[in-house]
Design a protein around this motif. Structure first.
Motif, mmCIF file in Angstrom:
data_model
loop_
_atom_site.group_PDB
_atom_site.id
_atom_site.type_symbol
_atom_site.label_atom_id
_atom_site.label_comp_id
_atom_site.label_asym_id
_atom_site.label_seq_id
_atom_site.Cartn_x
_atom_site.Cartn_y
_atom_site.Cartn_z
ATOM 1 N N SER A 183 0.816 -1.210 0.000
ATOM 2 C CA SER A 183 0.000 0.000 0.000
ATOM 3 C C SER A 183 0.846 1.255 0.000
ATOM 4 C CB SER A 183 -0.910 0.006 1.224
ATOM 5 O OG SER A 183 -0.100 0.030 2.383
ATOM 6 N N GLY A 184 2.106 1.134 0.333
ATOM 7 C CA GLY A 184 2.931 2.330 0.360
ATOM 8 C C GLY A 184 4.373 1.970 0.595
ATOM 9 N N VAL A 185 5.229 2.985 0.623
ATOM 10 C CA VAL A 185 6.655 2.736 0.804
ATOM 11 C C VAL A 185 7.208 3.688 1.856
ATOM 12 C CG1 VAL A 185 6.970 1.951 -1.560
ATOM 13 C CG2 VAL A 185 7.318 4.347 -1.028
ATOM 14 N N GLU A 186 8.315 3.270 2.458
ATOM 15 C CA GLU A 186 9.076 4.186 3.307
ATOM 16 C C GLU A 186 10.307 4.579 2.519
ATOM 17 O OE1 GLU A 186 9.940 2.294 7.028
ATOM 18 O OE2 GLU A 186 7.801 1.948 7.386
ATOM 19 N N LYS A 187 10.587 5.882 2.500
ATOM 20 C CA LYS A 187 11.691 6.299 1.636
ATOM 21 C C LYS A 187 12.565 7.317 2.349
ATOM 22 C CE LYS A 187 8.085 9.111 -0.172
ATOM 23 N NZ LYS A 187 6.889 9.030 -0.960
ATOM 24 N N ALA A 188 13.805 7.407 1.857
ATOM 25 C CA ALA A 188 14.712 8.429 2.349
ATOM 26 C C ALA A 188 15.483 8.937 1.144
ATOM 27 C CB ALA A 188 15.674 7.840 3.377
ATOM 28 N N ASN A 221 16.519 9.434 -2.336
ATOM 29 C CA ASN A 221 16.145 8.687 -3.541
ATOM 30 C C ASN A 221 16.278 7.174 -3.351
ATOM 31 O OD1 ASN A 221 18.809 8.903 -3.268
ATOM 32 N ND2 ASN A 221 19.248 9.661 -5.333
ATOM 33 N N ILE A 222 16.134 6.763 -2.110
ATOM 34 C CA ILE A 222 16.203 5.340 -1.797
ATOM 35 C C ILE A 222 14.863 4.908 -1.197
ATOM 36 C CG2 ILE A 222 17.297 3.642 -0.262
ATOM 37 C CD1 ILE A 222 19.265 4.470 -2.275
ATOM 38 N N VAL A 223 14.333 3.795 -1.673
ATOM 39 C CA VAL A 223 13.168 3.201 -1.023
ATOM 40 C C VAL A 223 13.689 2.251 0.048
ATOM 41 C CG1 VAL A 223 11.182 1.702 -1.317
ATOM 42 C CG2 VAL A 223 11.709 3.414 -3.041
ATOM 43 N N GLU A 224 13.198 2.394 1.277
ATOM 44 C CA GLU A 224 13.735 1.577 2.370
ATOM 45 C C GLU A 224 12.857 0.367 2.696
ATOM 46 O OE1 GLU A 224 14.262 4.520 5.426
ATOM 47 O OE2 GLU A 224 16.394 4.669 4.924
ATOM 48 N N ALA A 225 11.560 0.560 2.555
ATOM 49 C CA ALA A 225 10.666 -0.538 2.934
ATOM 50 C C ALA A 225 9.357 -0.419 2.180
ATOM 51 C CB ALA A 225 10.407 -0.507 4.440
ATOM 52 N N VAL A 226 8.672 -1.558 2.058
ATOM 53 C CA VAL A 226 7.307 -1.528 1.537
ATOM 54 C C VAL A 226 6.354 -1.909 2.669
ATOM 55 C CG1 VAL A 226 7.739 -1.900 -0.913
ATOM 56 C CG2 VAL A 226 7.648 -3.860 0.629
ATOM 57 N N ILE A 227 5.141 -1.382 2.593
ATOM 58 C CA ILE A 227 4.184 -1.541 3.689
ATOM 59 C C ILE A 227 2.903 -2.176 3.175
ATOM 60 C CG2 ILE A 227 2.883 -0.291 5.465
ATOM 61 C CD1 ILE A 227 4.862 2.020 5.032
ATOM 62 N N THR A 228 2.310 -3.029 3.986
ATOM 63 C CA THR A 228 0.984 -3.545 3.646
ATOM 64 C C THR A 228 0.028 -3.269 4.792
ATOM 65 O OG1 THR A 228 -0.225 -5.436 2.767
ATOM 66 C CG2 THR A 228 1.239 -5.886 4.583
ATOM 67 N N PRO A 229 -1.217 -2.964 4.485
ATOM 68 C CA PRO A 229 -2.182 -2.684 5.548
ATOM 69 C C PRO A 229 -2.835 -3.957 6.006
ATOM 70 C CG PRO A 229 -3.193 -2.321 3.434
ATOM 71 C CD PRO A 229 -1.823 -2.875 3.162
ATOM 72 N N SER A 268 5.640 -4.130 7.620
ATOM 73 C CA SER A 268 6.581 -3.593 6.645
ATOM 74 C C SER A 268 7.739 -4.546 6.447
ATOM 75 C CB SER A 268 7.073 -2.220 7.083
ATOM 76 O OG SER A 268 8.092 -2.362 8.038
ATOM 77 N N LEU A 269 8.325 -4.493 5.278
ATOM 78 C CA LEU A 269 9.480 -5.322 4.960
ATOM 79 C C LEU A 269 10.584 -4.423 4.396
ATOM 80 C CD1 LEU A 269 7.853 -8.412 3.183
ATOM 81 C CD2 LEU A 269 8.999 -8.418 5.393
ATOM 82 N N ASN A 270 11.776 -4.543 4.960
ATOM 83 C CA ASN A 270 12.901 -3.729 4.506
ATOM 84 C C ASN A 270 13.740 -4.480 3.490
ATOM 85 O OD1 ASN A 270 12.054 -2.265 6.718
ATOM 86 N ND2 ASN A 270 14.133 -1.534 7.094
ATOM 87 N N ALA A 271 14.363 -3.751 2.586
ATOM 88 C CA ALA A 271 15.297 -4.382 1.657
ATOM 89 C C ALA A 271 16.234 -3.336 1.087
ATOM 90 C CB ALA A 271 14.544 -5.075 0.536
#
Lengths: 394, 398
Positions: free
Chosen positions: B262-267, B269-277, B284-287
């Motif tokens: 449903s969304g992402v965590e970012k810093a 220009n890097i995406v840090e994690a993806v999120i599911t509701p 969330s899962l980091n990669a």
């Protein structure tokens, strides 16, 4: 309900275990979004075949459009249940909690009768299937161990579920020991059946009755700073998904936010550095049957992650097959053939791998697969306890 | 929020996502794959179309418009992807036949031919011209499979009907997996004494053991047999999905089902994690890197609004083929619908163009200018770009 989002791709149908073996069930697409167009609120429900749906939720998980056919069917089941006379089996299983409580109180006698020919005859007359042995009631239940210690930094309230309570309290006690060994305080809040069996038998009234009692109790514990831990994934799905959803509990959102799967919780403890468990070797091959409702929870397979940390353990995941029992579904004579066929298929896939044990988070999956295969079916917590040298006795 | 660290997270469990995942897992990466539902691969014929425009697929690719994403993949990589696919499917017990040098034909349920490149062994014996005489077996009550269509197009065909006690592709395939059913069926087949030299079946000959079942029937009746793909629920598509998924797992990949991002965590220009509701609290899962293989419209990667098309996970810029009026051809059955061009434009490293993300890669059906139906390149493109995106991603995280 989002039945209009259906694009008729039939991925749900491919995933429906019941559709695969029972030609009388038209499949989640027809029973769900297709039929929903013709279900008028004021008209009497006529689609008896909705009762053939086992509520495994696999259609919800497969749908690329978020239609959730199982939710549509679940509501149709409730409406059908309300408007039509209920069979004895449906009534009994909706009240499984009281039935089990009675069985547990009279365990020595009840188990004997259930195992005798006359017991089977009685079951058949009530429309209950006996292709696998009925689980043995345990005279000792989880009750009466409600001591609060409040010393450790982490505190949890365990929602152990009916299966552990009435049939396998030994597993429940192991789980308590396990959490205590991780320096987590465990209490057993007052609790009743989660309500899922009543929902599955089309009895929304009874389901809400149980849900209200649980919601009030669990909510108190959350306010007191406890996290709720469930071990049975079907109870878990009911607490997280159905309490705020179809059961419309006012505390539903709060409960969902503060409730976790046991293994998810343990992974969290490891991630946070709260514990560093030293897993001992368990030299064995295990077939991990993923309960449909664990998949539906959308938390991945946390127990599988822990299994990877145990040296010597080979754990193969089976998540394509439904065991077929689905709580009380397969115990009804009308669904027996479906349940047996699905269960045998799951067992045949497992047997191909030459695994020594079956493992599943859900008590009813264990009952079905263990019963049909003759193999020992374990709870993941039992394997973890074995690895850490924790026994049920103090 | 619960957090778990991975090297790469792949979004989408279709052919592209599972291919990319297997490549990375084989190289020792810690890969997780998240999927909202099941992929559209399950609805497909299970055949690998590389490029159906020309008799030689590679030649056909050469003639695709220059913006087609195939041109981002070196020929050697396409070959490697196809070879690898052959090895994987052999290993997993669902052998494919065919080669990158020439396309071949399979018989469709309407009696027409479909051009494709790699076909499961159960379709290998499909006639390549009008000469073979056929006997078609169907099952009583099976919907949407009518031998008369085929017979009307070919003079030299006839059919028989078997009473199988099931009338759906899924139910029939489950029956064929049962030993007793198969034995009984073969007895019947021997008894009806088929004069024609080839026997055709709707594609219902089992699920996980299809290749073995087809072989057994073939050796028992002493004639070549082949399957004809059905409309969904399509068993060959599901078999393909199952083997790719099992192989990915076998190599150490982890799959999270019912995990819609449903969304992402970012810093920066890097995406840090993806999120599911998920029910209750978001997961969330980091990669270190992310591969977007969420497919086009049916798969849920692209969404059409009234006047634009969007990608909801990373909010990537989407190539929209003109105004809404230009999206659709007036002929419904034309393969020329403009909307087939919609998607994400990738650069040569398979990062989305005009997007800030350093660690996001795209592959498969979500790419722009694919025109999968027109060019006949669905699974082939997924294999090739899945491979290439994984290689690019690997270079980034190393």
């Amino acid at each position: 309900m989002k039945y209009e989002h259906c694009i008729r791709c039939t991925i749900c149908v491919e995933n429906c275990p019941v559709f695969r073996v029972n030609p009388d069930f038209p499949g989640p697409k027809q029973a769900g979004p297709d039929a929903q167009r013709f279900r008028m609120e004021r008209e009497k429900s006529v689609d008896k075949w909705v009762l053939l749906c086992s509520q495994c939720k696999r259609c919800n998980m497969a749908c690329p459009c978020g239609v959730e056919p199982a939710e549509i069917i679940l509501r149709a089941q409730q409406k059908y249940g309300l408007q039509h006379p209920r069979t004895l089996a449906h009534l009994l299983f909706a009240n499984n909690y009281y039935l089990s409580a009675l069985g547990s109180l009279t365990a020595p006698v009840a188990n004997k009768i259930a195992a005798m020919k006359i017991g089977k005859k009685i079951f058949h007359a009530m429309g209950i299937a006996t292709y696998i042995p009925f689980p043995k009631f345990s005279f000792k239940t989880m009750r009466g161990k409600n001591k609060r210690k409040a010393k450790a930094a982490k505190r949890v309230a365990l929602f152990y579920g009916c299966f552990i309570n009435f049939y396998r309290p030994d597993i429940g006690r192991k789980i308590i020991r396990l959490l205590e060994s991780f320096n987590v305080d465990v209490v057993l809040p007052p609790q009743w059946c989660c309500g899922l069996p009543a929902l599955g038998n089309g009895n929304l009234t009874i389901a809400r009755y149980f849900a209200q009692k649980n919601a009030a109790s669990l909510s108190n514990y959350i306010d007191a700073g406890y996290e709720i831990i469930y071990t049975c994934t079907s109870c878990g799905l009911c607490l997280l998904h159905d309490y705020p959803g179809i059961l419309e509990m006012p505390q539903g959102k709060k409960i969902a936010e503060n409730t976790r799967d046991l293994h998810e919780y343990i992974i969290g403890l490891i991630d946070d550095g709260y514990i560093e468990p030293q897993f001992g070797e368990v030299k064995r091959k295990i077939a991990y049957h993923i309960p449909c409702h664990l998949r539906a929870l959308g938390i991945g397979y946390p127990a599988a992650k822990i299994m990877k940390m145990i040296p010597g353990l080979e754990c193969e995941i089976f998540d394509d097959t439904c065991c077929g029992l689905n709580g009380s579904y397969g115990f009804k004579k009308t669904n027996e053939a479906t349940a047996v066929q699905l269960g045998n298929r799951a067992v045949s896939l497992i047997k191909k791998t030459k695994a020594e044990n079956i493992m599943a988070d859900c008590g009813s999956c264990r009952m079905q697969l263990g019963g049909l295969s003759g193999m020992e079916a374990l709870d993941p917590a039992e394997v973890i306890c074995e690895s850490l040298g924790i026994t049920g006795e103090k | 929020m619960s957090v778990t660290q991975h090297d790469v997270i792949i979004i989408g469990a279709g052919v592209a996502g599972l291919t990319a995942g297997a490549v990375l897992a084989e190289k020792g990466c810690n890969v997780a794959l998240v999927a909202k539902g099941e992929p559209t691969a399950c609805l497909s014929t299970g055949c690998i179309d590389i490029c159906s425009l020309d008799h030689e697929p590679l030649h056909g690719i050469g003639h695709l418009p220059e913006e087609h994403p195939y041109h981002l993949v070196a020929r050697a990589v396409i070959r490697e992807a196809v070879d690898r696919f052959g090895k994987i499917t052999d290993e997993m017990g669902l052998p494919y036949v065919g080669s990158l040098e020439t396309n071949r034909r399979i018989l469709a349920a309407l009696g027409t031919f479909k051009n494709t490149c790699l076909v499961p062994s159960t379709m290998a014996a499909a006639p390549q011209d009008e000469k073979d005489d056929l006997h078609i077996i169907t099952f009583s009550g099976l919907k949407d499979f009518y031998p008369s269509y085929i017979i009307a197009r070919r003079g030299n065909a006839s059919f028989s009907t078997y009473e199988a006690g099931a009338d759906t592709t899924m139910g029939l395939a489950a029956n064929f997996e049962r030993h007793d059913f198969l034995e009984k069926f073969i007895l019947w087949l021997e008894k009806i004494k088929i004069p024609e030299n080839k026997i055709a079946f709707p594609a219902v000959l089992g699920l996980e053991s299809a290749a073995r079942i087809a072989q057994k029937i073939e050796s028992s009746v002493g004639k070549k047999i082949f399957e004809i793909p059905t409309i969904p629920p399509s068993m060959p598509g599901r078999r393909l999905f199952n083997v790719l998924k099992d192989y990915f797992r076998k190599k150490g990949g982890v799959i999270y089902w019912s995990w819609p991002v449903s969304g992402v965590e970012k810093a920066k220009n890097i995406v840090e994690a993806v999120i599911t509701p998920s029910d209750g609290r978001p997961q969330s899962l980091n990669a270190k890197a992310f591969i977007l293989a969420s497919g086009s419209f049916v798969g849920g990667g692209l969404h059409a609004r009234r006047d634009t098309i969007v990608e909801n996970i990373f909010n990537l810029p989407v190539f929209v083929p003109g105004k809404r009026d230009d999206w659709f051809d007036s002929d419904y059955f034309a393969l020329n619908h403009g909307i087939g061009k919609a998607g994400i434009i990738a650069d040569s490293s398979f990062r989305p163009k005009e997007a800030p993300w350093e660690n996001v890669f795209v592959c498969g059906g979500i790419l722009a200018h694919t025109e999968v139906l027109k060019n006949g390149c669905g699974h082939g493109l997924a294999l090739a770009t899945g491979h290439a995106a994984a290689a690019s991603c690997l270079e980034y995280i190393k």
